[in-house]
Design an enzyme around this catalytic site. Structure first.
Site, mmCIF file in Angstrom:
data_model
loop_
_atom_site.group_PDB
_atom_site.id
_atom_site.type_symbol
_atom_site.label_atom_id
_atom_site.label_comp_id
_atom_site.label_asym_id
_atom_site.label_seq_id
_atom_site.Cartn_x
_atom_site.Cartn_y
_atom_site.Cartn_z
ATOM 1 N N VAL B 103 0.810 -1.204 0.000
ATOM 2 C CA VAL B 103 0.000 0.000 0.000
ATOM 3 C C VAL B 103 0.851 1.265 0.000
ATOM 4 O O VAL B 103 0.358 2.322 -0.350
ATOM 5 C CB VAL B 103 -1.016 0.053 1.165
ATOM 6 C CG1 VAL B 103 -2.030 -1.058 1.009
ATOM 7 C CG2 VAL B 103 -0.328 -0.039 2.501
ATOM 8 N N GLY B 106 0.800 3.099 -2.910
ATOM 9 C CA GLY B 106 -0.410 3.884 -3.058
ATOM 10 C C GLY B 106 -0.551 4.900 -1.940
ATOM 11 O O GLY B 106 -1.142 5.946 -2.133
ATOM 12 N N CYS B 107 -0.053 4.578 -0.799
ATOM 13 C CA CYS B 107 0.011 5.496 0.332
ATOM 14 C C CYS B 107 -1.337 5.801 0.937
ATOM 15 O O CYS B 107 -1.418 6.387 2.000
ATOM 16 C CB CYS B 107 0.647 6.831 -0.037
ATOM 17 S SG CYS B 107 2.248 6.634 -0.773
ATOM 18 N N ALA B 108 -2.410 5.522 0.272
ATOM 19 C CA ALA B 108 -3.671 6.066 0.749
ATOM 20 C C ALA B 108 -4.816 5.081 0.612
ATOM 21 O O ALA B 108 -5.961 5.446 0.775
ATOM 22 C CB ALA B 108 -3.982 7.339 -0.009
#
Lengths: 268, 268
Positions: B103, B106-108
């Site tokens: 993730v 994507g970080c979010a």
């Protein structure tokens, strides 16, 4: 679908002058892929053709081996989420995926890349397709005009699949891997036989780019940029024609040059 | 240390002529990182400065927060393996790493990027450093001469850290993320204070590039290429000056332009 570009205001500097101007940049957005209700991965991508990207990514990573493995696919473009449900009996393990991915980037767990295609269980590409050098020059020229986001932002990669001189699909993304996965996904969804195609990409040819094309059995991979040593080894073993520095009427052929036809005077 | 380039034989094509010639390509090799005897990840990289890469990667991924977390580090360059032993009490979970990484890209988790720096727990960059526009033009010019592998192969990215007009460290890699991690790792190992530096990179500025620089508290990030929307958002929130299209005597300033000094007439 969200726009793949965004309007912003920047400070434009030229010599010692600066002024505030409007500009356009490429959008980068997360795409989260769920498989069988498990949150698998979040990719950062250009937010368009998310369906293609999800299918291509899952194919490249070995989660699916064809569209036959998918029971249902559903996309929420504004939220950047794709839900994929596999058919009953299709094996799937989130843990194997994460462990596999951690070493997939390396492919060889600290060993050398010899016989990598064996390890990866990639069937050799035995396509008999031939492209004349003049056709290849045409494709290189066409590629220059295919990118729309790039022209606006200078910040995306392009991948395009050609059957002879015809463009079958062209996709752009801020990530060069994503651009190839989008093309691969589109070709799977639309059941395009890749055995007579050539793929052109804007980015450098690293091993992962070649692996993605090889899994899709694309016989000719062309870039305006350079390949790495591992990309070349994999292409050579997989039976792929790898071409770099394709610009104007010049190119370097790194492997399997027999698919490029010159007038009566061919490389071996 | 293995050579970062390899000699090969290629078919060079110009118009309708082709001939076999010797050429040089960038080596791409696996680097496997073990942490506390657990095989964590295999990166594909240019096989040099592996120490820098391992330290920079572990720092970027949040596995370590400084060199103080490391008890011992040992490199086998020919095999492409780095063993890192963390000090007792430094928390480490292979599972968290893999999930985090899935993730982190994507970080979010499918959400938007607003307040991303809060989520990432990044301290704001409050450096008061200023660079004159003339100094920046000098750095841009210096960058052109810093890359040695690129000149030979056309296939690597470069990242360099500058203190005023002096090059503190320059690293090349086939991966643009690796080049930044190598610079970051070198700066950690040699205890370089980054708060008065500018980093120049050859590649596009995606969110991950900005995050890596922000974690290292580098106040100015400059590329000859373009940023994405998320890169800009993160730079803006983190208090970083983000500059793109830095070529010759031109550049675009995307965030925090106050660190760039013009003669008596500064952007706000």
């Amino acid at each position: 679908m969200p726009e793949p570009v965004e309007n912003i205001s920047i400070v434009k500097v030229s010599n010692t002058e600066h002024r505030q101007v409007d500009d356009v940049i490429a959008k980068e957005a997360p795409l989260t892929i769920f498989v069988n209700d498990t949150e698998l991965v979040t990719l950062l991508c250009s937010p368009e053709n998310l369906n293609d990207l999800a299918v291509g990514f899952l194919f490249s990573e070995g989660v699916i081996s064809s569209m036959d493995d998918i029971a249902r696919i559903s996309v929420n473009e504004s939220k950047g989420i794709v839900w994929v449900t596999l058919k009953e009996g299709v094996p799937f393990s989130e843990e194997d995926f994460h462990r596999g991915r951690a070493v997939t980037s390396g492919c060889a767990k600290g060993q050398t890349f010899s016989h990598l295609t064996d390890k990866l269980d990639l069937p050799a590409i035995d396509s008999q397709v031939r492209f004349s050098v003049d056709t290849l020059y045409q494709l290189i020229k066409q590629m220059q005009h295919l990118s729309t986001i790039f022209e606006q932002t200078g910040c995306v990669h392009v991948a395009a699949l050609f059957g002879d001189a015809e463009v079958l699909v062209c996709r752009e993304d801020i990530g060069r891997h994503n651009a190839v996965d989008k093309v691969s996904g589109h070709s799977l969804i639309h059941n395009i036989d890749c055995s007579n195609t050539a793929m052109l990409v804007s980015g450098r040819l690293s091993s992962e780019m070649v692996l993605k094309a090889a899994r899709r059995q694309i016989p000719i991979l062309i870039s305006r940029s350079a390949p790495t040593s591992s990309a070349l080894k994999i292409a050579d073993e997989a039976g792929m024609t790898l071409i770099g520095f394709a610009r104007g009427h010049r190119m370097n052929i790194y492997s399997h040059p027999d698919r490029v036809v010159f007038n009566g005077n061919n490389p071996e």
